[in-house]
Every structure is written in C-alpha cells, then in structure tokens.
Design an enzyme around this catalytic site. Sequence first.
Site, PDB file in Angstrom:
ATOM      1  N   ASP A  83       1.200   5.873  -6.163  1.00  0.00           N
ATOM      2  CA  ASP A  83       0.085   4.929  -6.176  1.00  0.00           C
ATOM      3  C   ASP A  83      -1.085   5.685  -6.809  1.00  0.00           C
ATOM      4  OD1 ASP A  83      -2.124   3.354  -5.614  1.00  0.00           O
ATOM      5  OD2 ASP A  83      -2.047   3.654  -3.438  1.00  0.00           O
ATOM      6  N   ASP A 126      -6.532  -5.744  -0.345  1.00  0.00           N
ATOM      7  CA  ASP A 126      -6.568  -4.319  -0.664  1.00  0.00           C
ATOM      8  C   ASP A 126      -8.016  -3.872  -0.853  1.00  0.00           C
ATOM      9  OD1 ASP A 126      -6.345  -1.784  -1.680  1.00  0.00           O
ATOM     10  OD2 ASP A 126      -4.883  -2.270  -3.235  1.00  0.00           O
ATOM     11  N   GLU A 186       0.548  -3.410  -7.592  1.00  0.00           N
ATOM     12  CA  GLU A 186       0.248  -2.832  -6.282  1.00  0.00           C
ATOM     13  C   GLU A 186       0.576  -3.785  -5.121  1.00  0.00           C
ATOM     14  OE1 GLU A 186      -3.174   0.063  -8.201  1.00  0.00           O
ATOM     15  OE2 GLU A 186      -3.804  -1.609  -6.964  1.00  0.00           O
ATOM     16  N   LYS A 203      -9.590   5.483 -13.588  1.00  0.00           N
ATOM     17  CA  LYS A 203      -8.852   4.215 -13.589  1.00  0.00           C
ATOM     18  C   LYS A 203      -9.744   3.060 -14.057  1.00  0.00           C
ATOM     19  CE  LYS A 203      -5.794   1.668 -10.449  1.00  0.00           C
ATOM     20  NZ  LYS A 203      -5.176   1.695  -9.119  1.00  0.00           N
TER      21      LYS A 203
END
Length: 526
Positions: free
Chosen positions: A13, A205, A179, A74
């Site tokens: 992840d 999330d 994800e 990211k």
Amino acid sequence: MASGEEVHAIGIDLGTTYSCVAVWQHDHAEVIVNDQGNRTTPSQVAFTDTETFVGDAAFNQIIRNPTNSIFDAKRLIGRRFSDASVQSDIKLWPFKVIEGPDDKPMIVVTHMGQEKQYSAEDISSMVLLKMREIAEAYVGSTVKNAVITVPAYFSDSQRYATKNAAITAGLKVMLMINEPTAAAIAYGLDKKASWYRKRTVMMFDFGGGTLDVSLLTISGGIFQVNATAGDSHLGGEDIDSQMVKHCVEHFKRKHNLDIDGNPKALGKLKSACEKAKRRLSFSFSTDVEIDCLYQNTDFYITFTRAKFEEINKDFFNQCMVPVEKCLKDAKMDKGSVDDVVLVGGSSRIPKVQQLLQNVFEGKELCKGINPDEAIAQGAAIQAAVLSGNGNGKLQDCSLLDVTPFSLGVETGREREMTVVIPRNSSIPIRRNYTVTTRHDNQAVVKFAVYEGESKTTVNNYFLGDFRLQDIPPAPKGVPKFNICFDIDASGILNVSAEDMLTGQKKGITFTNDRNSDGIERVMLLM
Ligand code: AMP
C-alpha cells in the site's frame, strides 16, 4: 522454486503519508514490521550532504532539513506541473518543485552538496524499494513480485507513473488494484457475497492527508467500484495543524510569546499534537508537555476529547460530505449498503466513527482490521492468489473496476470535450459516438482522445490521437464517422473510428501491458 528464486509475492500500500507492506504466510496476510519496529513506514525521502534517508529516518530529521525532505510524492505522481492541484500543493510544501520537460513536475534538492532534480516517480521508487527491502529482510530472500494499490480515482497516467516507480524499484508488478478493492478483500467481503446476493460496501478511507470514499458492489467474486468521492486535502495532518494552532494561541495567551513562524518550535508541537491525537482515540483526556519549547519556556496543555472534537468540528462534519456525494453519484440509498469499512489511521477517531454511524442509522462499522494495514493485507492476499501461494486457502477473485475519469474526443472549434464514456462507468464497456467534418471537402479527420472532467480538452489529459485520411470530397457535415470506445475487463482502452461511407477504419489502443515489465503506455495504431 529453483535456485533460491523468490517464492514470495508481496502487497504494497503506497500511501500519501505512510506505506505498508504485507505478505501471505502461515495462512494469513502478515503485515511486515520495518527496521524501526513500525508496521507502517513514512512515505518520505530526505537528502543530506552525506546520505539519502528513506522512511522513518527521513521523517525523524525533517525539522532540521525541511527543504530537502520530500513527502507527498503521491500528490505529484503522473500529474503535470500546470495541473491546478499541483500548483496549489506547491504553495504548501517546504521543498521546491519546478517545471521540467513536457510539463513534468521536478523536485529540486541539495544532495551531497549538489543541486539535483527528482521526479515524483523517483521518490516513490525509493519508497517502494524501502518497502521491498523491509519485505526481503523478513522473508529472507529476494522479493520481486508485488501487487500495488492505487486510489480508485487515479487516472491512467497516475497508474502508469506508479507502475514505472515500482519497476525502477526492481519490482514486477503482478497487478495494480484499487485501494478500496484491496480493503474489501482483506475483510473477506467477497466471501460474503454470491452471484445471487450482491454485497454493497462503502469504504471510508481517512488517512494522513486525504479522505477517499468509495462504493463497491461485490458479487460472484467480482468487485465493482460504483462511485468514488473524496477530499484530497482533508486528513490527519489537518487535525494536527488545528491542534497546533490551538496550542500556539494558548502559549501566546499564557506567556505572551508568539511561536508562529518558528519552524523548530512548531515542528516539536506538531509531533507532540499528533501523538496526543492518537491517544485521544482511546482516552478522554491527555496532556501535551514540551520542555523549553521557546525562549526557555515550557509548554503544557490538557486536551479533553470534548475540546479536541470542538476545535475540529468543521473537519469532522466535512468528512461526511463525500459520503453523501458517493451515495448520490452511485444512485444508491444508504439502506442498501451492507458494510461500512474503516480504512486509514484517522478513521480511528471516535467522533468520525460516530458521525459515520449516524449517517448509516446506527449500523455497526467494520473495524476489525487495523485501518492503516487493511489495504496492504488485501494486496498481499491478491498477490498470493496470483502467484499460486495461497495453498488453496484463497479463492480466486476477479477485479472489476470503473473508469475513474470521463473519456472522450475533442470536437468543435472551441476544443470541446465530447464525453463518450462517462466517469464511474463500470468496465468492461463499449460506447459509440458519431461525428462529421467541419469543412467542405475535408480530406483528413483527426481523432484526439482525452480523459478528464473539464468541458474543454485544454484542461483534460491528452491520451493520444490518430487520423482518417483520403476521405472522399463531400460538403461539411455529410461524411459520418463512427467512433467506438471499448474498454475490456483488464482496463485496456481501444478507440477506433470508421468512415461509414468507405469503411476505412483506424484506431488506437492504450494498454497497461500487465504481462511484461515494459512501462510505456503501448499505443498500437490499427
Ligand atoms: P494512513 O495514511 O492511513 O497511515 O494514516 C495516517 C494518519 O492516521 C496520520 O495522520 C495519523 O496521525 C493518523 N492516526 C494514526 N493512528 C491514529 C489514532 N489512533 N487516532 C487518530 N489518528 C490516527
């Protein structure tokens, strides 16, 4: 496997603030502890006069070396320098980002006394290499095969750039999965669904810097992302900053000293507040205490959970907006959601859980798995399935996704984006659209393919183009061309155009080429 060849396939992840790696072992997905004894590793890289630090080592020196300590890669990966999000993020970072070739953002640092430039892929590949090394130290052999997760909303170019980073880190990307899909796999929700009983899952999330909400349906082992929504700038760090702000005001009131603008004191406060925030998820009151915070003056404050909730009230309420939006986008009623799954460290905050539970009228939330580990665990399970290491304990599962962005062609003088496949469409999908010429006797027609939500293509992402030539002379508007967008189950996009009079047909294929190590977007002209 022969000659010490690797037998393990890992799940990674790659998070915005933290990353996590897991492997299937002893009939379960085992989260691997790093060299500092931590189960998650900061997605950070720092450059100094003598070394490059990755993970905890980078995190621990950030206050001393802010301009050469890189985080949030990211947020940059696969994006253009001119993207609005990149431009606004740059203003928040202590490190420098400049425009590189082809509008690519480049991070500028001083490393070993020299100015150097790194792309977001370079930084992410260093983080991925660190995750690979953590896994290798644990399993005791070389690890190459990996399943890597990406946010469901990641565009094609963000996915390719992530894959590129993984390949640079020496990994063979078996699959990139969304994800939320990984988290659903970790919870085994696919086992609770069947062909005749669909399961609808909301994934909430809430991480360090982002909030991603997605709605999945699972049936017969197939995962389908129905909609995604979120807030790219709402996460645990905003909560930390709010606590820091409160502490700065408290210090000013109590000692008549202003530490705003003092990075060292602010850094110490931020770290202490983050720890206090974590404690407040489990206790009703906690202290933040720092000796000699500023000008030989100690800092002390007690945070009650009630105070914490009060100062962050707006953030917590904001978290529920994407939840409603996601349900609306997917045209789903909250009553039809079977599972609400908590992912991301910030989802541990009791107030957030309470608000979420209120939205779903008291429904029990799925929180049995550590929220910052669920995605890596799901990726590890998928990696084991793909490599055949599941010892028969794991059922195979197919992964079906949605288009994270609208796909279309450029039309008209104003460079309009004509959407052929709307955002959040389930794949596989095929859609047709008819266009014509703009000029009399036009002999050539160009078909330019874009992805994005803007009404004009200028603000969307250019994927590629192709032309139909030798079109027989005709007045404008008479020739008809049938454009077909076709995305197969593995996400490969095929765009073709056919002259309906002559039958001339050309096209272009965008594939992520899962079976080879090549990273280039393969464009096959028909
Ligand atoms: P992630 O990116 O999912 O690993 O989430 C990291 C974020 O979760 C950071 O902002 C952490 O401060 C936050 N976090 C971790 N544990 C807790 C906790 N017990 N309570 C509140 N926030 C937490």
